[in-house]
Design an enzyme around this catalytic site. Structure first.
Site, mmCIF file in Angstrom:
data_model
loop_
_atom_site.group_PDB
_atom_site.id
_atom_site.type_symbol
_atom_site.label_atom_id
_atom_site.label_comp_id
_atom_site.label_asym_id
_atom_site.label_seq_id
_atom_site.Cartn_x
_atom_site.Cartn_y
_atom_site.Cartn_z
ATOM 1 N N CYS A 1 12.351 12.736 -1.508
ATOM 2 C CA CYS A 1 12.882 12.797 -0.153
ATOM 3 C C CYS A 1 12.198 13.931 0.571
ATOM 4 O O CYS A 1 11.495 14.727 -0.028
ATOM 5 C CB CYS A 1 14.376 13.042 -0.182
ATOM 6 S SG CYS A 1 15.248 11.836 -1.185
ATOM 7 N N ARG B 1 7.039 10.872 2.136
ATOM 8 C CA ARG B 1 7.715 11.154 0.862
ATOM 9 C C ARG B 1 8.769 10.107 0.532
ATOM 10 O O ARG B 1 9.165 9.947 -0.610
ATOM 11 C CB ARG B 1 8.418 12.509 0.927
ATOM 12 C CG ARG B 1 7.488 13.669 1.058
ATOM 13 C CD ARG B 1 8.277 14.933 1.182
ATOM 14 N NE ARG B 1 8.847 15.325 -0.088
ATOM 15 C CZ ARG B 1 8.350 16.275 -0.862
ATOM 16 N NH1 ARG B 1 7.282 16.912 -0.493
ATOM 17 N NH2 ARG B 1 8.914 16.577 -1.994
ATOM 18 N N TRP C 1 14.583 8.455 0.086
ATOM 19 C CA TRP C 1 14.060 7.357 -0.725
ATOM 20 C C TRP C 1 15.100 7.165 -1.820
ATOM 21 O O TRP C 1 15.241 7.990 -2.714
ATOM 22 C CB TRP C 1 12.705 7.749 -1.304
ATOM 23 C CG TRP C 1 11.950 6.631 -1.932
ATOM 24 C CD1 TRP C 1 11.137 5.736 -1.304
ATOM 25 C CD2 TRP C 1 11.919 6.301 -3.328
ATOM 26 N NE1 TRP C 1 10.608 4.870 -2.221
ATOM 27 C CE2 TRP C 1 11.071 5.176 -3.465
ATOM 28 C CE3 TRP C 1 12.521 6.825 -4.469
ATOM 29 C CZ2 TRP C 1 10.812 4.584 -4.693
ATOM 30 C CZ3 TRP C 1 12.270 6.230 -5.691
ATOM 31 C CH2 TRP C 1 11.410 5.124 -5.793
ATOM 32 N N ASN D 1 17.245 17.228 -2.025
ATOM 33 C CA ASN D 1 16.147 16.514 -2.658
ATOM 34 C C ASN D 1 16.260 16.799 -4.151
ATOM 35 O O ASN D 1 16.162 17.952 -4.555
ATOM 36 C CB ASN D 1 14.818 17.039 -2.095
ATOM 37 C CG ASN D 1 13.621 16.326 -2.675
ATOM 38 O OD1 ASN D 1 13.774 15.326 -3.366
ATOM 39 N ND2 ASN D 1 12.435 16.831 -2.394
ATOM 40 N N GLY D 2 16.508 15.783 -4.963
ATOM 41 C CA GLY D 2 16.650 16.010 -6.401
ATOM 42 C C GLY D 2 17.667 15.067 -6.996
ATOM 43 O O GLY D 2 18.099 14.110 -6.346
ATOM 44 N N GLU E 1 -9.497 1.379 -10.041
ATOM 45 C CA GLU E 1 -9.093 2.104 -8.832
ATOM 46 C C GLU E 1 -9.193 1.186 -7.606
ATOM 47 O O GLU E 1 -8.303 1.175 -6.754
ATOM 48 C CB GLU E 1 -9.966 3.364 -8.677
ATOM 49 C CG GLU E 1 -9.793 4.137 -7.380
ATOM 50 C CD GLU E 1 -8.377 4.657 -7.125
ATOM 51 O OE1 GLU E 1 -7.526 4.596 -8.022
ATOM 52 O OE2 GLU E 1 -8.133 5.076 -5.980
ATOM 53 N N LYS F 1 -6.058 0.152 -5.193
ATOM 54 C CA LYS F 1 -6.056 0.347 -3.726
ATOM 55 C C LYS F 1 -5.636 -0.930 -3.035
ATOM 56 O O LYS F 1 -4.804 -0.928 -2.133
ATOM 57 C CB LYS F 1 -7.456 0.722 -3.201
ATOM 58 C CG LYS F 1 -7.967 2.108 -3.402
ATOM 59 C CD LYS F 1 -7.232 3.190 -2.692
ATOM 60 C CE LYS F 1 -6.018 3.619 -3.469
ATOM 61 N NZ LYS F 1 -6.120 4.644 -4.441
ATOM 62 N N GLU G 1 -1.792 -1.910 -3.708
ATOM 63 C CA GLU G 1 -0.720 -1.095 -3.143
ATOM 64 C C GLU G 1 -0.606 -1.224 -1.630
ATOM 65 O O GLU G 1 0.481 -1.096 -1.090
ATOM 66 C CB GLU G 1 -0.778 0.363 -3.600
ATOM 67 C CG GLU G 1 -1.938 1.182 -3.131
ATOM 68 C CD GLU G 1 -1.925 2.603 -3.699
ATOM 69 O OE1 GLU G 1 -0.852 3.160 -3.943
ATOM 70 O OE2 GLU G 1 -3.020 3.151 -3.889
ATOM 71 N N HIS H 1 -13.318 -12.559 -22.624
ATOM 72 C CA HIS H 1 -12.262 -12.584 -23.647
ATOM 73 C C HIS H 1 -10.913 -12.987 -23.051
ATOM 74 O O HIS H 1 -9.876 -12.744 -23.660
ATOM 75 C CB HIS H 1 -12.157 -11.213 -24.317
ATOM 76 C CG HIS H 1 -13.413 -10.822 -25.044
ATOM 77 N ND1 HIS H 1 -13.812 -11.417 -26.220
ATOM 78 C CD2 HIS H 1 -14.386 -9.926 -24.722
ATOM 79 C CE1 HIS H 1 -14.959 -10.881 -26.612
ATOM 80 N NE2 HIS H 1 -15.335 -9.979 -25.715
ATOM 81 N N LYS I 1 4.488 8.939 -1.252
ATOM 82 C CA LYS I 1 3.276 9.716 -1.523
ATOM 83 C C LYS I 1 3.413 10.566 -2.786
ATOM 84 O O LYS I 1 2.502 10.628 -3.583
ATOM 85 C CB LYS I 1 2.957 10.598 -0.307
ATOM 86 C CG LYS I 1 1.657 11.359 -0.424
ATOM 87 C CD LYS I 1 0.463 10.429 -0.434
ATOM 88 C CE LYS I 1 -0.829 11.158 -0.674
ATOM 89 N NZ LYS I 1 -1.896 10.233 -1.078
HETATM 90 O O1 M6R Z 1 -0.050 13.210 -6.681
HETATM 91 P P1 M6R Z 1 -0.595 12.565 -7.920
HETATM 92 O O2 M6R Z 1 -2.086 12.515 -7.934
HETATM 93 O O3 M6R Z 1 -0.048 13.155 -9.183
HETATM 94 O O4 M6R Z 1 -0.078 11.076 -7.829
HETATM 95 C C1 M6R Z 1 -0.322 10.147 -8.839
HETATM 96 C C2 M6R Z 1 -0.049 8.742 -8.364
HETATM 97 O O5 M6R Z 1 1.276 8.599 -7.976
HETATM 98 C C3 M6R Z 1 -0.937 8.353 -7.178
HETATM 99 O O6 M6R Z 1 -2.290 8.504 -7.490
HETATM 100 C C4 M6R Z 1 -0.676 6.895 -6.740
HETATM 101 O O7 M6R Z 1 -1.070 6.018 -7.752
HETATM 102 C C5 M6R Z 1 -1.397 6.606 -5.423
HETATM 103 N N1 M6R Z 1 -0.531 5.924 -4.524
HETATM 104 C C6 M6R Z 1 -2.613 5.789 -5.588
HETATM 105 O O8 M6R Z 1 -3.228 5.482 -4.386
#
Ligand code: M6R
Length: 632
Positions: free
Chosen positions: A17, A42, A90, A116-117, A505, A509, A512, A528, A627
């Protein structure tokens, strides 16, 4: 620099949050709303604020959905107040709803809290308070904090608010960053923190105070900040110095830090989305990342973390990289870099897996935690476990002063500036740059690479940002291609060697932000199993920039083509063969294999971006994501 901190308790999970607070002579509500907007990344299923008037009148507003809904709700209200707290949520305990949104108020309405927690023993406390006649309105764990506070004042007769907060926190188990308003104390905000970050911005001469769960809501007003440490309680009142005590009632001298972060770095700067801005600023931020570290005149790399811990790092028997998501992909590339240049074995683990097994840690193991946010709960917990088992902790982190940075003994900041888009882009290339610098410098120190190779590699690394600029010129072509892929339901990304993690990666991208199912595979594994999926509706993205396996890449592409798959290839300039067989080819400047992922990732980022834009999706805040993943 990384600061070792004994106080970070990493065992507790935290909630994703955002918190904002203000007290001073300005109108609080625009500051709170502006701050919530900056923190929306967040978590964003609901938002709310509480304002405290000089006469002790408290107004609380909450709205489900984005911060814009809260803004709509309050736009016609008379909100004159210089003190307030706000929150973007969140959900974890209780569905997203107005009732479950923060701020929560105590039964009598005297106290309001944002949190937050996670309060782990909330059910026990709630039951106890209900037995004493306390009524709960929400399903949240947070509400027990504010009701328990009221209990401390009314039932236990604790008259001082800070003392009552202290007594409350002594009874809770869990993680929290909290801000509290008390109707009997206009102008005052009480703050406390345990395992969740909380930052206080200090106005000129203590005339006003700003609060944030990170510094982004604060920097436009002040650069002088205090990061609260775990088990601290602070009281802020305009015109008075901040007062900080510990839960055990020990006075703490505030440590004011000057932030370098600029407000410009938090704005979109003319781009439609933060993600696009962050993709385009990569050449510049990588130059920043290398500044003072990669020295072209001496063809060498200077890393203070390496100089000050050379003994441990050169004698490491093994590196264990722990991270999540994109940072895990960077770790997989880091493994190849370190093994190739330093001749030291490297294991790469999802932090979430590492923390829940009983990993064998030897005394010469070095654990490298990679994280953009520096707040990822699984990575923090994995570090804590590694620390308990005696590992040396090294961090590769973007956010300065974050929990991971403070937990590591030493490390390297990526220095790519704030990353706002949920899809990580510049943080990834920053991590690859840091890992390249680290592997080259360590290999040179150990004597496992020659002087000649080292000097050439350093020069090439230094010029990588120029090559990325060339790739960015391809944006319009990539946008054009993306139109043909927009309605695909599945994607396969293939690569070998350094390009295999890159394929994963690229797939991450795309999925997500565009919600298209995508998988990254080592190209040779296709036969395979995944080859069964290939037909005319299956686009295959092939990263074919590894020279020594170039011929094999061509065979793999032909296997896809002969099953009518559409191939989108990333190749080096000058390539003839792959470009001939692929349906589309994006050419990137020639680089050494080990540096090519930094360059080749750019078209993958742009492809995902344009597909998501074509689908009309919220690129910067994709559904269900946040994030900083500060929950398990
Ligand atoms: O802040 P961090 O690098 O530890 O975060 C790790 C993952 O949560 C982060 O890379 C996530 O997979 C991203 N949304 C990828 O784009």
């Amino acid at each position: 620099m990384f600061v070792f901190s004994e106080h970070v308790n990493l065992k507790k999970e935290r909630l994703m949050c955002g918190i904002v607070g203000y007290t001073g002579s300005r109108e609080a509500s625009p500051i709170l709303i502006g701050g919530l907007r900056r923190l929306e990344y967040r978590g964003y299923d609901s938002a709310g604020l509480a304002l405290l008037g000089e006469d002790g009148d408290m107004q609380v507003y909450k709205a489900v959905g984005k911060v814009a809904n809260l803004e709509d709700l309050i736009k016609d209200k008379n909100l004159s107040s210089g003190t307030g707290i706000a929150h973007t949520r969140w959900a974890t305990h209780g569905a997203p709803s107005t009732i479950n949104s923060h701020p929560h108020q105590s039964q009598s309405g005297r106290f309001a809290i944002v949190h937050n927690g996670i309060i782990e023993n909330y059910a026990v406390i709630r039951k106890r308070l209900m037995g004493m006649g306390y009524t709960f309105r929400s399903e949240t764990d947070t509400e027990v904090l504010v009701q328990l506070l009221e209990y401390m004042v009314t039932n236990r007769g604790i008259t001082d608010t800070v003392e009552a907060v202290r007594a409350t926190l002594k009874e809770v188990i869990g993680a929290y960053a909290i801000c509290i308003l008390d109707r009997t104390r206009p102008g005052e905000i009480i703050l406390a923190k345990q395992s969740s970050p909380l930052v206080v911005g200090v106005g000129e001469g203590n005339s006003e105070f700003f609060v944030g769960s990170d510094a982004s809501p604060i920097v436009e007003y002040t650069k002088e900040v205090i990061y609260l440490e775990d088990a601290q309680i602070a009281r802020i009142v305009p015109g008075q110095p901040i007062s900080i005590t510990t839960i055990e009632n020990r006075c703490v001298q505030p440590h004011v830090q000057h932030l370098e972060m600029s407000i410009g770095s938090l704005e979109k700067g003319g781009y439609d989305h933060f993600m696009l801005k962050e993709i385009f600023e990569q050449p510049q931020v990588l130059r920043d990342c290398m500044r003072g570290r990669v020295l072209p005149s001496r063809h060498s790399i200077v890393l203070s973390a390496l100089s000050s811990h050379s003994e441990v790092l050169t004698h490491a028997g093994r590196f264990i990289i722990i991270s999540c998501g994109t940072s895990w992909h960077a770790g997989l590339i880091g493994k190849q870099l370190i093994e190739n240049f330093c001749d030291t074995p490297v294991e790469v683990e999802y932090a979430s897996e590492f923390r829940y097994r009983n990993p064998v840690i030897r005394k010469d193991d070095v654990v490298i935690a990679i994280s953009q946010s520096g707040e990822t709960a699984d990575t923090l917990a994995a570090m804590q476990l590694a620390k308990e088992k005696g590992a040396f902790l090294f961090g590769i982190v973007n956010v300065i002063g974050s929990s991971i940075a403070r937990t590591a003994t030493t490390g390297i900041y990526t220095h790519v500036g704030p990353e706002v888009g949920v899809a990580s882009t510049k943080a990834f290339t920053g991590q690859l740059t840091v890992l390249s610098m680290f592997a080259l410098a360590l290999g040179h120190l150990k004597g496992t690479i020659t002087d000649g190779f080292y000097h050439e590699a350093v020069d090439e690394l230094y010029h990588i940002p120029d090559k990325m600029e060339k790739v960015l010129e391809e944006d319009a072509r990539i946008a054009d291609m993306a139109k043909q892929f927009t309605y695909a339901r599945n994607f396969l990304y293939l690569g070998r060697g350094y390009n295999y993690p890159l394929a994963m990666e690229g797939a991450l991208k795309l999925k997500e932000i565009s919600y298209i199912h995508a998988e990254g595979y080592p190209a040779a594994e296709m036969k395979h199993g995944p080859i069964a999926l290939i037909d005319a509706d299956m686009p295959v993205v092939f990263v074919a920039t590894q020279r020594h396996i170039y011929d094999k890449a061509i065979s793999n592409i032909q296997e896809v083509k002969s099953r009518k798959g559409k191939v989108y290839a990333i190749v080096f300039e000058g390539d003839e063969n792959v470009s001939k067989v692929a349906d589309f080819a994006i050419k990137v400047p020639v680089t050494s294999d080990f540096l090519s992922p930094i360059v080749s990732t750019v078209p993958l980022q742009l492809l995902a971006y344009h597909v998501a834009v074509n689908k009309g999706l919220n690129v910067d805040m994709p559904r269900n994501l946040a994030k900083s993943v500060t929950v398990e």
